[in-house]
Design a protein around this motif. Structure first.
Motif, PDB file in Angstrom:
ATOM      1  N   THR A  89       1.024  -1.265   0.148  1.00  0.00           N
ATOM      2  CA  THR A  89       0.096   0.146  -0.019  1.00  0.00           C
ATOM      3  C   THR A  89       0.801   1.169   0.000  1.00  0.00           C
ATOM      4  O   THR A  89       1.979   1.222   0.325  1.00  0.00           O
ATOM      5  CB  THR A  89      -0.915   0.004   1.096  1.00  0.00           C
ATOM      6  OG1 THR A  89      -0.245  -0.164   2.434  1.00  0.00           O
ATOM      7  CG2 THR A  89      -1.821  -1.237   1.245  1.00  0.00           C
ATOM      8  N   LEU A  90       0.198   2.290  -0.403  1.00  0.00           N
ATOM      9  CA  LEU A  90       1.062   3.733  -0.638  1.00  0.00           C
ATOM     10  C   LEU A  90       0.167   4.662   0.338  1.00  0.00           C
ATOM     11  O   LEU A  90      -0.928   5.157   0.096  1.00  0.00           O
ATOM     12  CB  LEU A  90       1.133   4.271  -1.792  1.00  0.00           C
ATOM     13  CG  LEU A  90       1.601   5.357  -2.197  1.00  0.00           C
ATOM     14  CD1 LEU A  90       2.854   5.783  -1.680  1.00  0.00           C
ATOM     15  CD2 LEU A  90       1.388   5.985  -3.756  1.00  0.00           C
ATOM     16  N   THR A  91       0.896   5.267   1.336  1.00  0.00           N
ATOM     17  CA  THR A  91       0.107   5.976   2.405  1.00  0.00           C
ATOM     18  C   THR A  91       0.778   7.243   2.344  1.00  0.00           C
ATOM     19  O   THR A  91       0.284   8.473   2.494  1.00  0.00           O
ATOM     20  CB  THR A  91       0.295   5.455   3.777  1.00  0.00           C
ATOM     21  OG1 THR A  91      -0.612   4.381   4.027  1.00  0.00           O
ATOM     22  CG2 THR A  91      -0.313   6.682   4.824  1.00  0.00           C
ATOM     23  N   CYS A  92       2.292   7.244   1.945  1.00  0.00           N
ATOM     24  CA  CYS A  92       3.368   8.462   1.954  1.00  0.00           C
ATOM     25  C   CYS A  92       2.772   9.586   1.113  1.00  0.00           C
ATOM     26  O   CYS A  92       2.469   9.638  -0.310  1.00  0.00           O
ATOM     27  CB  CYS A  92       4.724   7.595   1.596  1.00  0.00           C
ATOM     28  SG  CYS A  92       5.825   9.089   1.660  1.00  0.00           S
ATOM     29  N   TYR A  93       2.839  10.769   1.670  1.00  0.00           N
ATOM     30  CA  TYR A  93       2.554  11.911   0.867  1.00  0.00           C
ATOM     31  C   TYR A  93       3.936  12.358  -0.128  1.00  0.00           C
ATOM     32  O   TYR A  93       3.661  13.050  -1.116  1.00  0.00           O
ATOM     33  CB  TYR A  93       2.459  12.992   1.836  1.00  0.00           C
ATOM     34  CG  TYR A  93       1.311  13.323   2.585  1.00  0.00           C
ATOM     35  CD1 TYR A  93       0.026  12.582   2.022  1.00  0.00           C
ATOM     36  CD2 TYR A  93       1.285  13.894   3.986  1.00  0.00           C
ATOM     37  CE1 TYR A  93      -1.317  12.920   2.964  1.00  0.00           C
ATOM     38  CE2 TYR A  93       0.176  13.805   4.852  1.00  0.00           C
ATOM     39  CZ  TYR A  93      -0.948  13.385   4.200  1.00  0.00           C
ATOM     40  OH  TYR A  93      -2.340  13.229   4.838  1.00  0.00           O
ATOM     41  N   ASN A  94       5.083  11.761  -0.029  1.00  0.00           N
ATOM     42  CA  ASN A  94       6.052  11.736  -0.881  1.00  0.00           C
ATOM     43  C   ASN A  94       5.898  10.696  -1.912  1.00  0.00           C
ATOM     44  O   ASN A  94       7.022  10.655  -2.726  1.00  0.00           O
ATOM     45  CB  ASN A  94       7.342  11.979  -0.077  1.00  0.00           C
ATOM     46  CG  ASN A  94       7.464  13.130   0.454  1.00  0.00           C
ATOM     47  OD1 ASN A  94       7.231  14.210   0.150  1.00  0.00           O
ATOM     48  ND2 ASN A  94       7.957  13.174   1.883  1.00  0.00           N
ATOM     49  N   GLY A  95       5.029   9.927  -1.875  1.00  0.00           N
ATOM     50  CA  GLY A  95       4.915   8.610  -2.930  1.00  0.00           C
ATOM     51  C   GLY A  95       5.722   7.497  -3.050  1.00  0.00           C
ATOM     52  O   GLY A  95       5.978   6.969  -3.921  1.00  0.00           O
ATOM     53  N   VAL A  96       6.325   7.552  -1.624  1.00  0.00           N
ATOM     54  CA  VAL A  96       6.880   6.157  -1.403  1.00  0.00           C
ATOM     55  C   VAL A  96       6.280   4.768  -0.836  1.00  0.00           C
ATOM     56  O   VAL A  96       5.741   5.036  -0.022  1.00  0.00           O
ATOM     57  CB  VAL A  96       8.165   6.344  -0.413  1.00  0.00           C
ATOM     58  CG1 VAL A  96       9.198   5.009  -0.252  1.00  0.00           C
ATOM     59  CG2 VAL A  96       8.797   7.548  -0.943  1.00  0.00           C
ATOM     60  N   ILE A  97       5.882   3.763  -1.646  1.00  0.00           N
ATOM     61  CA  ILE A  97       5.300   2.689  -1.155  1.00  0.00           C
ATOM     62  C   ILE A  97       5.749   2.086   0.000  1.00  0.00           C
ATOM     63  O   ILE A  97       6.942   2.137   0.663  1.00  0.00           O
ATOM     64  CB  ILE A  97       5.359   1.447  -2.490  1.00  0.00           C
ATOM     65  CG1 ILE A  97       3.961   0.734  -2.378  1.00  0.00           C
ATOM     66  CG2 ILE A  97       6.331   0.879  -2.442  1.00  0.00           C
ATOM     67  CD1 ILE A  97       3.467   0.487  -3.697  1.00  0.00           C
ATOM     68  N   ALA A  98       4.836   1.279   0.621  1.00  0.00           N
ATOM     69  CA  ALA A  98       5.222   0.184   1.729  1.00  0.00           C
ATOM     70  C   ALA A  98       5.497   1.278   2.815  1.00  0.00           C
ATOM     71  O   ALA A  98       4.542   2.144   3.349  1.00  0.00           O
ATOM     72  CB  ALA A  98       6.332  -0.654   1.602  1.00  0.00           C
ATOM     73  N   ASP A  99       6.723   1.358   3.475  1.00  0.00           N
ATOM     74  CA  ASP A  99       6.933   1.653   5.098  1.00  0.00           C
ATOM     75  C   ASP A  99       7.104   3.530   4.555  1.00  0.00           C
ATOM     76  O   ASP A  99       7.169   4.384   5.532  1.00  0.00           O
ATOM     77  CB  ASP A  99       8.175   1.233   5.601  1.00  0.00           C
ATOM     78  CG  ASP A  99       7.747   0.054   6.230  1.00  0.00           C
ATOM     79  OD1 ASP A  99       6.604  -0.359   6.479  1.00  0.00           O
ATOM     80  OD2 ASP A  99       8.911  -0.725   6.511  1.00  0.00           O
ATOM     81  N   GLY A 100       7.222   3.963   3.151  1.00  0.00           N
ATOM     82  CA  GLY A 100       7.223   5.181   3.025  1.00  0.00           C
ATOM     83  C   GLY A 100       8.464   6.097   3.281  1.00  0.00           C
ATOM     84  O   GLY A 100       9.528   5.532   3.310  1.00  0.00           O
ATOM     85  N   CYS A 101       8.455   7.329   3.463  1.00  0.00           N
ATOM     86  CA  CYS A 101       9.648   8.184   3.455  1.00  0.00           C
ATOM     87  C   CYS A 101       9.988   8.074   5.060  1.00  0.00           C
ATOM     88  O   CYS A 101      11.083   8.467   5.361  1.00  0.00           O
ATOM     89  CB  CYS A 101       9.501   9.452   2.877  1.00  0.00           C
ATOM     90  SG  CYS A 101       8.208  10.537   3.946  1.00  0.00           S
ATOM     91  N   GLY A 102       9.123   7.892   5.946  1.00  0.00           N
ATOM     92  CA  GLY A 102       9.131   7.855   7.419  1.00  0.00           C
ATOM     93  C   GLY A 102       9.110   9.561   8.019  1.00  0.00           C
ATOM     94  O   GLY A 102       9.369   9.325   9.165  1.00  0.00           O
TER      95      GLY A 102
END
Length: 220
Positions: free
Chosen positions: A184-197
């Motif tokens: 899944t993609l939750t990150c506002y910076n468009g990084v999938i899974a664990d995101g940008c953090g």
């Protein structure tokens, strides 16, 4: 409800994917609808496509580009910084009218395919302060949709009273924990899974994950 149809408002993120798995357990036929409003990261659309394809869920992508023109914000403009609200104000990621329009169009789609149930992943427990994620708004809109189309829709909000740790727990109970975490993609910076953090969405997601994993480990 096992013999009925449902429409899931679907972004490809943690919350809507958890809702998609929830709906697949509850209803005989599930359709996902994603809205393209020229959002900051088209990866969101690709994520939604990939997830629905893998799960074998019928998927509609609707053009909502007018929303981009009417409501400039951090999700539609690269030059606007993603940040939380200050002094009680709304976050820069708030898109005025987004859920109102999304749910209305989901209702139109549901009417066309004979679905009486609409599912959305909004929550007012662990949320960013968006007014259109509140239970009061959803209940009001449910009445309005029914009156506007002379239908008897039921809007379901499985996450409304869950914090992020509890959303992870629900995904786990649905057998979707690893799927949601990796795909899944939750990150506002468009990084999938664990995101940008670092963005607000990633911070909220990670805190919930850490809290749930700590709870789960205590039970082992």
């Amino acid at each position: 409800m096992k013999d009925e149809k449902a429409v899931v408002v679907f972004s490809g993120g943690q919350d809507s994917t958890t809702c998609l798995f929830w709906a697949m357990e509850q209803f005989a036929e599930v359709t996902a609808v994603t809205f393209d409003y020229n959002q900051r990261h088209l990866t969101e659309i690709e994520s939604a496509k990939n997830i629905t394809k893998e799960l074998g869920v019928k998927h509609h992508i609707l053009d909502m580009s007018l929303l981009n023109q009417l409501a400039p914000n951090a999700l539609t403009r690269d030059e606007i910084e993603v940040k939380d609200g200050e002094d009680g104000g709304l976050p820069s990621t708030f898109v005025p009218g987004r859920n109102l329009l999304f749910m209305s169009f989901a209702g139109v789609l549901a009417s066309q395919i004979g679905a009486k149930h609409i599912i959305t992943g909004v929550s007012e427990t662990d949320f960013s302060g968006y007014p259109d994620c509140r239970d009061m708004f959803v209940k009001s809109l449910n009445v309005t949709l029914n009156l506007s189309m002379d239908q008897n829709f039921a809007i379901h909000t499985p996450l409304m009273w869950l914090n992020k740790a509890e959303v992870w727990k629900l995904a786990d109970e649905l057998g979707a924990f690893d799927f949601v975490r990796i795909k899944t993609l939750t990150c506002y910076n468009g990084v999938i899974a664990d995101g940008c953090g670092e963005c607000p969405a990633c911070v909220l997601r990670k805190k919930g994950l850490d809290d749930y994993l700590a709870e789960r480990n205590e039970l082992v």
